[in-house]
Design an enzyme around this catalytic site. Structure first.
Site, PDB file in Angstrom:
ATOM      1  N   THR A 200       0.875  -1.181   0.000  1.00  0.00           N
ATOM      2  CA  THR A 200       0.000   0.000   0.000  1.00  0.00           C
ATOM      3  C   THR A 200       0.907   1.224   0.000  1.00  0.00           C
ATOM      4  OG1 THR A 200      -1.802  -1.067   1.166  1.00  0.00           O
ATOM      5  CG2 THR A 200      -1.612   1.307   1.472  1.00  0.00           C
ATOM      6  N   ARG A 228     -14.950  -6.565   0.004  1.00  0.00           N
ATOM      7  CA  ARG A 228     -14.249  -6.047   1.188  1.00  0.00           C
ATOM      8  C   ARG A 228     -13.554  -4.709   0.869  1.00  0.00           C
ATOM      9  NH1 ARG A 228      -8.665  -4.528   2.549  1.00  0.00           N
ATOM     10  NH2 ARG A 228      -8.337  -5.017   4.732  1.00  0.00           N
ATOM     11  N   VAL A 229     -13.714  -3.760   1.784  1.00  0.00           N
ATOM     12  CA  VAL A 229     -12.998  -2.489   1.682  1.00  0.00           C
ATOM     13  C   VAL A 229     -12.188  -2.329   2.960  1.00  0.00           C
ATOM     14  CG1 VAL A 229     -13.248   0.021   1.563  1.00  0.00           C
ATOM     15  CG2 VAL A 229     -14.747  -1.432   0.195  1.00  0.00           C
ATOM     16  N   GLY A 252      -1.254  -1.491   6.600  1.00  0.00           N
ATOM     17  CA  GLY A 252      -1.263  -2.648   7.480  1.00  0.00           C
ATOM     18  C   GLY A 252      -2.587  -3.380   7.359  1.00  0.00           C
TER      19      GLY A 252
HETATM   20  N1  ASP Z   1      -4.321  -1.289   4.742  1.00  0.00           N
HETATM   21  C1  ASP Z   1      -4.542  -1.986   3.493  1.00  0.00           C
HETATM   22  C2  ASP Z   1      -5.877  -2.662   3.553  1.00  0.00           C
HETATM   23  O1  ASP Z   1      -6.196  -3.258   4.551  1.00  0.00           O
HETATM   24  C3  ASP Z   1      -3.487  -2.981   3.177  1.00  0.00           C
HETATM   25  C4  ASP Z   1      -2.054  -2.599   3.487  1.00  0.00           C
HETATM   26  O2  ASP Z   1      -1.791  -1.490   3.901  1.00  0.00           O
HETATM   27  O3  ASP Z   1      -1.146  -3.421   3.300  1.00  0.00           O
HETATM   28  O4  ASP Z   1      -6.589  -2.647   2.578  1.00  0.00           O
END
Ligand code: ASP
Length: 332
Positions: A200, A228-229, A252
């Site tokens: 991300t 899913r969001v 995360g």
């Molecule tokens: N935070 C992002 C999500 O859950 C994924 C990530 O940051 O790795 O969609």
């Protein structure tokens, strides 16, 4: 003993003002699993993102312009889980989320589940600037992006072998879990494959007028299901900016960031609890860790202090100071 000149030099060093920080995702990023050429490629991409963002700030443009410029570089790079190189859903699709917030006006824009816009972060900005809404999803957001003349691509554009392989591994593990469940054994596997999700991207910036902005863009988590969001497009969860406190972009395990209102939580700790940016952001990451979540965040306050806490093995990250000094880091 330090002379008075040394003292003032030490003082000057302490007061270094950051104007931009970026992240390219947090996760189990270990030096031993990294090839030299891949490491170089990450460093080059992060450096380019910082340079593009910094050029905007230096030129007197807004922190929002800097955020867009930096994130665009990372969305266009297949190395990151945003734009090209996004992870796949359970159904083998790329569904992208992004958001941006202006710390001066508290205006914000976000999109979720878009599949054909090349740069979701630009669509998020169009939602903020050109509509009366804050968040648009899926087909509607895509329709809006087309009307705004934003670049549209075939969904195939987002496909990369590495992410496709990641989905296949996740599907295998899903099967394993289901088989274990059928046998009446409890599976210890996480409900979503968190280790398949790095990358991300996010940026926080402070411009010459003293205004903050934060932006975040992601493909979400590998094998995500049922529309899913995550936290990234949710203002206050994965992204937040307020000139009174800080600009924050998170990365995360998104469910935990939503449940802790992570980005707004940092701002609230600073505003109501009078904490500084370092202690507020660390406290929120600690809270996420206690709940069983993992990840990190970047936070920049209106005085140019930056904090980049994470509770994973690594986080792709970088900063640039007022005088143009760039720093990029990957590991703990
Ligand atoms: N935070 C992002 C999500 O859950 C994924 C990530 O940051 O790795 O969609």
């Amino acid at each position: 003993m330090l002379g008075s000149q040394d003292n003032s030099q030490a003082q000057a060093k302490k007061e270094v003002k950051y104007v931009l920080a970026i992240h390219g995702g947090a996760g189990t990023i270990l030096k031993k699993n990294m090839t030299d050429s891949l490491e170089k490629a990450y460093i080059a991409a992060l450096t380019e993102a910082l340079e593009k963002g910094y050029a905007k700030i230096k030129n007197g443009e807004t922190s929002q312009d800097a955020v867009i410029a930096a994130i665009e570089v990372m969305e266009n790079s297949p190395l990151f889980n945003a734009g090209k190189g996004a992870v796949f859903t359970n159904q083998g699709k790329n569904e992208l989320d992004a958001s941006i917030m202006d710390g001066k006006t508290l205006k914000a824009g976000a999109v979720a589940g878009v599949t054909i816009v090349k740069n979701p972060i630009k669509t998020a900005r169009a939602v903020m600037d050109k509509s009366e809404h804050v968040m648009m999803i899926a087909k509607g957001a895509e329709e809006f992006a087309k009307k705004q003349g934003l670049e549209i691509v075939d969904p195939q554009y987002f496909w990369t072998q590495q992410r496709w392989d990641g989905l296949q591994r996740a599907l295998e593990r899903d099967k394993e879990r289901m088989e274990l469940d059928h046998d009446g054994q409890q599976s210890n596997l996480p409900p979503v494959i968190k280790d398949e999700k790095f990358g991300t991207v996010g940026c926080v910036a402070l411009d010459k007028a003293g205004n903050l902005a934060a932006g975040t863009s992601t493909g979400g988590m590998t094998n995500k299901k049922f529309g899913r969001v995550g936290d990234s497009p949710i203002i206050g969860a994965g992204n937040y900016a307020n000139n009174e406190t800080a600009a924050i972009s998170c990365t995360g395990w998104g469910e935990f960031y939503i449940r802790t209102s992570a980005a707004f939580n940092v701002s609230a700790r600073m505003k109501y609890g009078k904490e500084n940016v370092a202690s507020a952001s660390k406290a929120v990451i600690d809270e996420i860790g206690k709940l069983g979540g993992d990840g990190g965040m970047i936070a920049l306050d209106a005085h140019g202090n930056v904090a980049m806490p994470f509770n994973t093995e690594g986080m792709y990250r970088g900063t640039v100071t007022e005088d143009g000094e760039i720093k990029v880091e990957i590991y703990k």
